[in-house]
Design a protein around this motif. Sequence first.
Motif, PDB file in Angstrom:
ATOM      1  N   HIS A   9      36.919  51.255  51.942  1.00  0.00           N
ATOM      2  CA  HIS A   9      38.153  51.397  51.166  1.00  0.00           C
ATOM      3  C   HIS A   9      38.380  52.857  50.811  1.00  0.00           C
ATOM      4  O   HIS A   9      37.471  53.665  50.818  1.00  0.00           O
ATOM      5  CB  HIS A   9      38.132  50.523  49.916  1.00  0.00           C
ATOM      6  N   ASN A  28      42.412  48.633  49.944  1.00  0.00           N
ATOM      7  CA  ASN A  28      42.961  49.225  51.164  1.00  0.00           C
ATOM      8  C   ASN A  28      41.820  49.327  52.172  1.00  0.00           C
ATOM      9  O   ASN A  28      40.824  49.990  51.907  1.00  0.00           O
ATOM     10  CB  ASN A  28      43.539  50.613  50.904  1.00  0.00           C
ATOM     11  N   ARG A  34      46.096  54.556  52.367  1.00  0.00           N
ATOM     12  CA  ARG A  34      46.301  53.462  51.416  1.00  0.00           C
ATOM     13  C   ARG A  34      47.166  52.382  52.059  1.00  0.00           C
ATOM     14  O   ARG A  34      48.147  51.919  51.512  1.00  0.00           O
ATOM     15  CB  ARG A  34      46.927  53.987  50.133  1.00  0.00           C
ATOM     16  N   PHE A  35      46.772  51.986  53.254  1.00  0.00           N
ATOM     17  CA  PHE A  35      47.478  50.990  54.032  1.00  0.00           C
ATOM     18  C   PHE A  35      46.504  50.442  55.057  1.00  0.00           C
ATOM     19  O   PHE A  35      45.758  51.218  55.651  1.00  0.00           O
ATOM     20  CB  PHE A  35      48.677  51.654  54.733  1.00  0.00           C
ATOM     21  N   VAL A  37      47.099  46.576  52.714  1.00  0.00           N
ATOM     22  CA  VAL A  37      46.487  45.885  51.575  1.00  0.00           C
ATOM     23  C   VAL A  37      45.726  44.699  52.160  1.00  0.00           C
ATOM     24  O   VAL A  37      46.265  43.925  52.937  1.00  0.00           O
ATOM     25  CB  VAL A  37      47.541  45.391  50.567  1.00  0.00           C
ATOM     26  N   ASN A  54      44.397  40.895  56.168  1.00  0.00           N
ATOM     27  CA  ASN A  54      45.408  41.801  55.634  1.00  0.00           C
ATOM     28  C   ASN A  54      46.484  40.985  54.940  1.00  0.00           C
ATOM     29  O   ASN A  54      46.969  39.988  55.479  1.00  0.00           O
ATOM     30  CB  ASN A  54      46.035  42.634  56.738  1.00  0.00           C
ATOM     31  N   ASP A  57      50.457  44.313  56.172  1.00  0.00           N
ATOM     32  CA  ASP A  57      50.128  45.324  57.172  1.00  0.00           C
ATOM     33  C   ASP A  57      51.351  45.736  57.984  1.00  0.00           C
ATOM     34  O   ASP A  57      51.237  46.239  59.085  1.00  0.00           O
ATOM     35  CB  ASP A  57      49.007  44.859  58.088  1.00  0.00           C
ATOM     36  N   TYR A  69      50.378  51.713  50.094  1.00  0.00           N
ATOM     37  CA  TYR A  69      50.308  50.483  49.299  1.00  0.00           C
ATOM     38  C   TYR A  69      49.050  50.598  48.451  1.00  0.00           C
ATOM     39  O   TYR A  69      47.943  50.464  48.960  1.00  0.00           O
ATOM     40  CB  TYR A  69      50.234  49.253  50.184  1.00  0.00           C
ATOM     41  N   SER A  70      49.212  50.865  47.186  1.00  0.00           N
ATOM     42  CA  SER A  70      48.055  51.240  46.374  1.00  0.00           C
ATOM     43  C   SER A  70      47.972  50.471  45.066  1.00  0.00           C
ATOM     44  O   SER A  70      48.871  49.733  44.705  1.00  0.00           O
ATOM     45  CB  SER A  70      48.090  52.746  46.104  1.00  0.00           C
ATOM     46  N   TYR A  86      50.914  45.217  44.021  1.00  0.00           N
ATOM     47  CA  TYR A  86      50.475  46.555  44.401  1.00  0.00           C
ATOM     48  C   TYR A  86      51.682  47.490  44.419  1.00  0.00           C
ATOM     49  O   TYR A  86      52.825  47.046  44.533  1.00  0.00           O
ATOM     50  CB  TYR A  86      49.782  46.552  45.768  1.00  0.00           C
TER      51      TYR A  86
END
Length: 108
Positions: A9, A28, A34-35, A37, A54, A57, A69-70, A86
């Motif tokens: 991650h 992540n 950060r992609f 999720v 995922n 995605d 996506y964080s 997120y």
Amino acid sequence: PSVATELTHHAGVDHWKLESGASVVVYNASPDTRFPVTAALSTDDSATFIAVRNIDDECTRDKDIPCDYSYPSIMQHSDGTIWVTYTYNHEAIGWAHFNEAWLAEAIE
């Protein structure tokens, strides 16, 4: 206490102990972005993760701008549904919901 896992991650991680006793982690899955999720399922108190899927995605941004996506957050509703929120490209809040069975379909 925190313990290391085999999950890769790059950013925020959240964990939820399900009513079934299993655990779900959202994070992540990329080591340097950060992609996407991703959710991972554990049945041994997060020592190992037997299913990884995922949640989101699909990147809808221009190919020159990376998706971000964080800061995922997870909870389980009383009906058993698992909800994840997120930050979606720092522009909105993304969300997904699924159940443990959907996640367990990824067991190899």
